[in-house]
Design a protein around this motif. Structure first.
Motif, PDB file in Angstrom:
ATOM      1  N   ALA A  59       1.317  -0.928  -0.016  1.00  0.00           N
ATOM      2  CA  ALA A  59       0.055   0.229   0.086  1.00  0.00           C
ATOM      3  C   ALA A  59       1.029   1.615   0.189  1.00  0.00           C
ATOM      4  O   ALA A  59       0.971   2.289  -0.642  1.00  0.00           O
ATOM      5  N   GLY A  60       1.627   1.774   1.100  1.00  0.00           N
ATOM      6  CA  GLY A  60       2.788   2.340   0.964  1.00  0.00           C
ATOM      7  C   GLY A  60       3.455   2.643  -0.879  1.00  0.00           C
ATOM      8  O   GLY A  60       3.552   3.605  -1.033  1.00  0.00           O
ATOM      9  N   THR A  61       4.279   1.807  -0.688  1.00  0.00           N
ATOM     10  CA  THR A  61       4.791   2.269  -2.155  1.00  0.00           C
ATOM     11  C   THR A  61       3.177   1.976  -3.758  1.00  0.00           C
ATOM     12  O   THR A  61       3.975   3.208  -4.435  1.00  0.00           O
ATOM     13  N   GLY A  63       0.434   3.161  -3.337  1.00  0.00           N
ATOM     14  CA  GLY A  63       0.040   4.108  -3.044  1.00  0.00           C
ATOM     15  C   GLY A  63       0.930   5.628  -3.039  1.00  0.00           C
ATOM     16  O   GLY A  63       0.501   7.020  -4.274  1.00  0.00           O
ATOM     17  N   ALA A  86       8.203   5.625  -1.251  1.00  0.00           N
ATOM     18  CA  ALA A  86       7.241   4.138  -2.455  1.00  0.00           C
ATOM     19  C   ALA A  86       8.940   2.964  -2.015  1.00  0.00           C
ATOM     20  O   ALA A  86       8.618   2.258  -1.950  1.00  0.00           O
ATOM     21  N   SER A  89       8.888   1.461   1.728  1.00  0.00           N
ATOM     22  CA  SER A  89       7.606   0.854   1.283  1.00  0.00           C
ATOM     23  C   SER A  89       8.175  -0.583   1.070  1.00  0.00           C
ATOM     24  O   SER A  89       7.460  -1.409   0.840  1.00  0.00           O
ATOM     25  N   TRP A  93       7.763  -4.342   1.708  1.00  0.00           N
ATOM     26  CA  TRP A  93       7.265  -5.740   0.984  1.00  0.00           C
ATOM     27  C   TRP A  93       8.186  -6.445   0.593  1.00  0.00           C
ATOM     28  O   TRP A  93       7.634  -7.731   0.602  1.00  0.00           O
ATOM     29  N   ALA A 200      -4.941  -0.137  -1.560  1.00  0.00           N
ATOM     30  CA  ALA A 200      -3.636   0.191  -1.374  1.00  0.00           C
ATOM     31  C   ALA A 200      -3.657   1.556  -2.120  1.00  0.00           C
ATOM     32  O   ALA A 200      -3.044   2.308  -1.257  1.00  0.00           O
ATOM     33  N   GLY A 204      -2.517   3.370   1.172  1.00  0.00           N
ATOM     34  CA  GLY A 204      -1.185   4.268   0.839  1.00  0.00           C
ATOM     35  C   GLY A 204      -1.395   5.833   0.411  1.00  0.00           C
ATOM     36  O   GLY A 204      -0.015   6.644   1.151  1.00  0.00           O
ATOM     37  N   THR A 208       0.743   8.528   2.602  1.00  0.00           N
ATOM     38  CA  THR A 208       1.878   9.642   1.925  1.00  0.00           C
ATOM     39  C   THR A 208       1.930  11.002   2.266  1.00  0.00           C
ATOM     40  O   THR A 208       2.318  11.755   2.353  1.00  0.00           O
TER      41      THR A 208
END
Length: 656
Positions: A59-61, A63, A86, A89, A93, A200, A204, A208
């Motif tokens: 999700a972090g990547t 988003g 990203a 994250s 991941w 995500a 994410g 962010t």
């Protein structure tokens, strides 16, 4: 307050997610030791918790990359910070995916960890030869590659491709988990993928914004929030729809909602409802308040609460993946009494094909249900925006676009989709409709022109939908692809390659391949029709005689392809269409499919030829009128000059 949220927000998300996951595992029974072949408490808890960290890292990547591509300016600090988020994250991941893959292996190995060669060989065999192990290996490699790319790449176009790649990286995860039973495996896979992708983007994107808030001044936070709110609203709709489909497949009846799995589903639905309320408050009240007064205190309190409920939903979702469903999931095998059709397709044979069944039986594919719904909604919203500001838009274009989307919806969800896994003729009907009929309706709708006229232009250096469309339509790649010769070559050559290569088997036997087939046929057909009768702007407009010649050549190739199937005596997929046990001759059905390729494929081709001829005639009329107006203005100076030139040449010849 923003500084506190930057620190507390991610920590609160992780804490609530882990706590809710552990509680849900205990409540749903997934943490209970197995009476036989128990992998131990470390694996029982470690696997779902590792999957939870995988979801948060993905999700972090995703988003961060989506916001960097569609909301943030390349010239501001926010862009670089989003890519750093990203990258970090993606690293999480990758590590969590490796751990999840290892725990998945331990659920099968059921032995203590050792450092001998046998343990390493079994682990390597699991990761390279078994489908579950391969999916975790692919996920780990994709996440690791994204970690490196997010550190190295700063080009905004490449970042958009990285965002697409990160979304595709969730496909192996979507193929895991509950299969949803035999008859609903494909629907369950589509729903899972849509669910995790848009969840995500939602989660994410918010993380962010929270982490990068220190780089945003008062005049910058509002436009970013507005753009994120649009993405969040879209994500909410998709997450709700896909969540409903997944729950309906796995829960089945209302009574099953009182089971542990059903109660966990209700908790997740409640968290989603609260998040929807937060979204309404944010769009309707807080953004306007921040625009008017600049006060951001209440917004950050809302963000903190939203992160907490997202953590709750994430934790429960991770536990649901390990909780037994109340509706049993029985794989179709010969030992369970499954028919050949059920073993091959996962579903029993439908009733005999008839005109009535083609329009009364349905096999819904959520991906294309949402695609068609959003396609009609955004098109009508664009028309409404034009009307609101006093501009006109041809009614015929709207009718054709809606009709094209309706036909696409039927082909991907209606009776043809029910039968195409069993009958080659139904498959060919779907192919010809996707490649020819649907584009003939959609292209005259001029969606790109409508988008360019209605989407607001950005002036802060970021790229919205309008900027991306302009970049694509003015690119050298589109210049080459928009030429009739190139578009026709792609359209015809891909037809032969598809049916006489392993691609046909992949598209028939695999749900992912089937989705690729739909996208390819639709895009190649749209590109071909656009090069012939397109209204939208294009870097290359071929002369009308060349368009007609290309169209006639394409008709010949189509006819030859259909004739080759009609006269062929060998089945293209003998172990599939010849083994489903339909009760009719598979070769006769394939030859009937060849007739469909010849006849049904030529109908829209004739319509295209008529359309090109009409456009050619109208072009000549416009040129004649333009020439007449010019002659009226300058006294037909061009004709006079031409006559003077001829007279001068005649005089010269007489003198000679």
């Amino acid at each position: 307050m923003p500084r506190v949220v930057r620190i507390v927000g991610p920590a609160l998300l992780l804490l609530v997610a882990l706590a809710s996951a552990v509680a849900a595992l205990q409540f749903g029974g997934a943490a209970t030791p197995e009476p036989i072949a128990d992998p131990g408490p470390v694996v029982r808890y470690g696997l779902p918790l590792a999957k939870l960290i995988v979801n948060i890292g993905a999700a972090g990547t995703i988003g961060a990359l989506v916001l960097a591509s569609f909301a943030m300016s390349r010239d501001k600090r926010e862009f670089g910070l989003a890519l750093d988020i990203a990258a970090a994250s993606a690293g999480v991941w990758a590590v969590a995916s490796a751990a999840a893959g290892f725990f998945s292996f331990m659920t099968i190995y059921l032995q203590p960890i050792s450092i001998d060669d046998r343990f390493g060989d079994l682990l390597a065999q699991f990761l390279t030869e078994q489908e579950l192990g391969q999916s975790w290996l692919y996920t780990t490699l994709i996440a690791a590659a994204l970690t490196v790319l997010c550190f190295a790449v700063r080009n905004q176009t490449l970042v958009a491709f990285m965002a697409a790649g990160s979304i595709a990286g969730l496909i192996p995860m979507a193929l895991q988990g509950h299969a949803g039973g035999t008859a609903s495996h494909d629907a369950a896979t589509s729903a899972i993928w849509l669910h995790i992708v848009f969840a995500a983007i939602w989660l994410g994107g918010l993380l962010t914004l929270v982490i990068s808030s220190r780089t945003l001044d008062k005049g910058r936070i509002v436009p970013l929030l507005t753009r994120y709110s649009t993405l969040a609203l879209l994500s909410f709709v998709v997450v709700a729809a896909s969540g409903y489909v997944s729950a309906e497949i796995r829960v089945g009846t209302l009574g099953n909602l009182l089971t542990p799995y059903g109660i966990l589903v209700l908790i997740k639905v409640g968290a989603l409802g609260v998040l929807g309320v937060f979204g309404v408050m944010q769009r309707r009240y807080l953004i306007g308040r921040m625009t008017a007064t600049g006060a951001r205190k209440y917004f950050w309190w809302l963000v903190t609460a939203e992160i907490a409920f997202m953590g709750l939903a994430s934790g429960v979702a991770a536990a649901l993946g390990r909780t037994a469903t109340p509706k049993p999931e029985v794989p179709a095998t010969a030992s369970t009494g499954a028919t050949p059709a059920e073993i091959l397709t996962g579903s029993p044979l439908p009733p005999p094909i008839s005109f009535t069944n083609l329009f009364t039986l349905w096999n819904f594919d959520l991906i294309w249900v949402l695609f068609c719904a959003f396609g009609v909604f955004f098109y009508l919203a664009g028309v409404w925006r034009l009307k609101k500001r006093g501009d006109s838009w041809p009614v015929l274009r709207t009718v054709l676009w809606v009709a094209g989307m309706a036909l696409l919806f039927y082909i991907t969800n209606g009776g043809v989709n029910v039968y195409e896994a069993y009958l080659f003729s139904a498959h060919m009907l779907a192919h010809m409709t996707l490649g020819m009929m649907v584009p003939v309706l959609l292209v005259p709708g001029a969606p790109i022109t409508l988008a360019l006229r209605t989407i607001r232009k950005r002036d802060d250096g970021s790229r919205g939908a309008r900027e991306w469309i302009l970049l694509a339509t003015h690119s050298k790649y589109f210049d080459v692809l928009s030429r009739p010769l190139v578009a026709a070559a792609i359209f015809v050559v891909s037809l032969w390659i598809f049916y006489y290569s392993p691609l046909f088997r992949w598209a028939t036997t695999d749900h992912l391949g089937h989705q690729w087939m739909i996208i390819h046929f639709l895009l190649s057909g749209y590109l071909f029709v656009q090069s012939l009768i397109g209204v939208d702007p294009s870097p290359h407009k071929a002369p009308y005689p060349l368009r007609l010649l290309v169209l006639l050549a394409t008709m010949a190739f189509h006819a030859f392809f259909g004739l080759s199937l009609m006269t062929g005596t060998g089945l293209l997929l003998a172990d599939w269409y010849g083994a489903v046990g339909w009760g009719i001759s598979a070769i006769d059905d394939q030859q009937a499919g060849g007739g469909i390729a010849w006849s049904v494929g030529e109908i829209p081709t004739v319509a295209l030829a008529i359309a090109v001829a009409i456009m050619w005639s109208r072009s000549d009329e416009r040129d004649s009128k333009r020439y007449d107006r010019k002659a009226d203005r300058d006294g037909d100076a061009e004709l006079e000059a031409y006559n003077d030139m001829l007279a001068a040449r005649a005089t010269t010849r007489r003198r000679q």
